[in-house]
Design a protein around this motif. Structure first.
Motif, mmCIF file in Angstrom:
data_model
loop_
_atom_site.group_PDB
_atom_site.id
_atom_site.type_symbol
_atom_site.label_atom_id
_atom_site.label_comp_id
_atom_site.label_asym_id
_atom_site.label_seq_id
_atom_site.Cartn_x
_atom_site.Cartn_y
_atom_site.Cartn_z
ATOM 1 N N GLN A 53 7.694 18.856 21.186
ATOM 2 C CA GLN A 53 8.883 19.885 21.363
ATOM 3 C C GLN A 53 8.359 21.158 20.655
ATOM 4 N N ALA A 54 8.604 21.809 20.874
ATOM 5 C CA ALA A 54 8.419 23.686 20.266
ATOM 6 C C ALA A 54 8.793 23.129 18.503
ATOM 7 N N GLY A 55 7.674 23.950 18.362
ATOM 8 C CA GLY A 55 7.939 23.971 16.719
ATOM 9 C C GLY A 55 7.334 22.738 16.162
ATOM 10 N N ASP A 56 7.001 21.568 16.749
ATOM 11 C CA ASP A 56 5.537 20.439 16.763
ATOM 12 C C ASP A 56 4.064 20.857 16.009
ATOM 13 N N SER A 57 3.597 19.830 15.772
ATOM 14 C CA SER A 57 2.418 20.163 15.614
ATOM 15 C C SER A 57 1.510 19.361 15.967
ATOM 16 N N LEU A 58 0.075 19.390 17.119
ATOM 17 C CA LEU A 58 -0.935 19.018 17.519
ATOM 18 C C LEU A 58 -2.143 19.173 17.395
ATOM 19 N N ARG A 59 -2.438 18.343 17.234
ATOM 20 C CA ARG A 59 -4.240 18.422 16.967
ATOM 21 C C ARG A 59 -5.350 17.878 17.970
ATOM 22 N N LEU A 60 -6.032 18.766 19.041
ATOM 23 C CA LEU A 60 -7.365 17.923 19.362
ATOM 24 C C LEU A 60 -8.664 18.463 19.128
ATOM 25 N N ILE B 5 -9.654 26.015 14.117
ATOM 26 C CA ILE B 5 -10.144 25.818 14.963
ATOM 27 C C ILE B 5 -10.861 24.847 13.303
ATOM 28 N N SER B 6 -11.865 24.311 13.752
ATOM 29 C CA SER B 6 -12.919 22.925 12.257
ATOM 30 C C SER B 6 -13.934 22.342 13.122
ATOM 31 N N ARG B 7 -15.507 21.886 12.712
ATOM 32 C CA ARG B 7 -16.166 21.325 12.996
ATOM 33 C C ARG B 7 -16.818 20.230 11.915
ATOM 34 N N ASP B 8 -17.262 19.494 12.608
ATOM 35 C CA ASP B 8 -18.033 18.297 11.401
ATOM 36 C C ASP B 8 -19.072 18.600 12.211
ATOM 37 N N HIS B 9 -20.413 19.070 11.933
ATOM 38 C CA HIS B 9 -21.413 19.685 12.272
ATOM 39 C C HIS B 9 -21.925 17.882 12.482
ATOM 40 N N ALA B 10 -22.098 16.872 11.105
ATOM 41 C CA ALA B 10 -22.798 15.770 11.078
ATOM 42 C C ALA B 10 -21.977 14.733 12.288
ATOM 43 N N LYS B 11 -20.753 14.714 12.761
ATOM 44 C CA LYS B 11 -20.803 14.409 13.578
ATOM 45 C C LYS B 11 -20.157 14.477 14.799
ATOM 46 N N ASN B 12 -20.722 15.844 15.441
ATOM 47 C CA ASN B 12 -20.875 16.416 16.480
ATOM 48 C C ASN B 12 -19.611 16.817 16.489
ATOM 49 N N THR B 13 -18.289 17.133 16.073
ATOM 50 C CA THR B 13 -16.799 17.164 16.210
ATOM 51 C C THR B 13 -16.018 18.021 16.054
ATOM 52 N N VAL B 14 -16.279 19.000 17.204
ATOM 53 C CA VAL B 14 -14.365 20.263 17.070
ATOM 54 C C VAL B 14 -12.727 19.907 17.206
ATOM 55 N N ASP B 15 -12.380 20.646 16.490
ATOM 56 C CA ASP B 15 -11.198 20.181 16.518
ATOM 57 C C ASP B 15 -10.035 22.111 16.769
ATOM 58 N N LEU B 16 -9.204 21.223 17.346
ATOM 59 C CA LEU B 16 -8.712 22.593 16.935
ATOM 60 C C LEU B 16 -6.509 21.969 17.001
ATOM 61 N N GLN B 17 -6.402 22.625 15.572
ATOM 62 C CA GLN B 17 -5.305 22.741 14.731
ATOM 63 C C GLN B 17 -3.555 22.938 15.446
ATOM 64 N N MET B 18 -3.287 22.984 15.813
ATOM 65 C CA MET B 18 -2.469 23.309 16.670
ATOM 66 C C MET B 18 -0.808 23.265 15.883
ATOM 67 N N THR B 19 -0.142 24.313 15.300
ATOM 68 C CA THR B 19 1.332 24.703 14.399
ATOM 69 C C THR B 19 1.903 25.779 15.550
ATOM 70 N N SER B 20 3.102 24.758 15.208
ATOM 71 C CA SER B 20 4.386 26.394 15.820
ATOM 72 C C SER B 20 4.666 26.313 17.519
ATOM 73 N N LEU B 21 4.201 25.395 18.257
ATOM 74 C CA LEU B 21 3.734 25.159 19.287
ATOM 75 C C LEU B 21 5.305 26.026 19.784
ATOM 76 N N LYS B 22 4.857 27.048 21.248
ATOM 77 C CA LYS B 22 5.519 26.805 21.933
ATOM 78 C C LYS B 22 5.105 26.564 23.647
ATOM 79 N N PRO B 23 6.466 27.218 24.074
ATOM 80 C CA PRO B 23 6.387 26.043 25.452
ATOM 81 C C PRO B 23 5.332 26.758 26.348
ATOM 82 N N GLU B 24 4.818 28.447 26.275
ATOM 83 C CA GLU B 24 4.023 28.568 26.638
ATOM 84 C C GLU B 24 1.973 28.718 25.872
#
Length: 124
Positions: free
Chosen positions: A13-20, A70-89
């Motif tokens: 929902q709008a206003g929620d957070s999600l982490r990719l 955006i953040s990364r863990d070089h040792a694990k070869n991962t990159v994350d995208l923390q998204m907050t205050s999400l909007k319908p757009e």
């Protein structure tokens, strides 16, 4: 070759957070940067954020300023995208990207590898 696999999309929902999250495998030693693009229905693919392997970051400030990290863990070869205050757009398919060349950049054509994408849907 490098393979990218995204995870973490979903319906919120709008206003929620999600982490990719994006996991890279294969010849990851060749990579200089990873990042995220998104594409909403009927719209052009849009740069979201990218991060160098040395930690330098760039963002699409118009769209995500102060809300996405955006953040990364070089040792694990991962990159994350923390998204907050999400909007319908923010609703879009989010793609993880990676490039061999000289670090994080904005143009989509600069990225050598793309994931399959993960759907993020934000309801109002």
């Amino acid at each position: 070759q490098v393979q990218l696999v995204e995870s973490g999309g979903g319906l919120v929902q709008a206003g929620d957070s999600l982490r990719l999250s994006c996991s890279a495998s294969g010849s990851t030693f060749r990579l200089s940067a990873m990042g995220w693009f998104r594409q909403a229905p009927g719209k052009e693919r849009e740069f979201v954020a990218a991060i160098n392997w040395n930690g330098g970051k760039i963002y699409n400030t118009d769209s995500v300023k102060g809300r996405f990290t955006i953040s990364r863990d070089h040792a694990k070869n991962t990159v994350d995208l923390q998204m907050t205050s999400l909007k319908p757009e923010d609703t879009a398919v989010y793609y993880c990207v990676a490039r061999i060349g000289a670090g994080a950049t904005i143009p989509a054509a600069s990225y050598d590898y793309w994931g399959q994408g993960t759907q993020v849907t934000v309801s109002s």
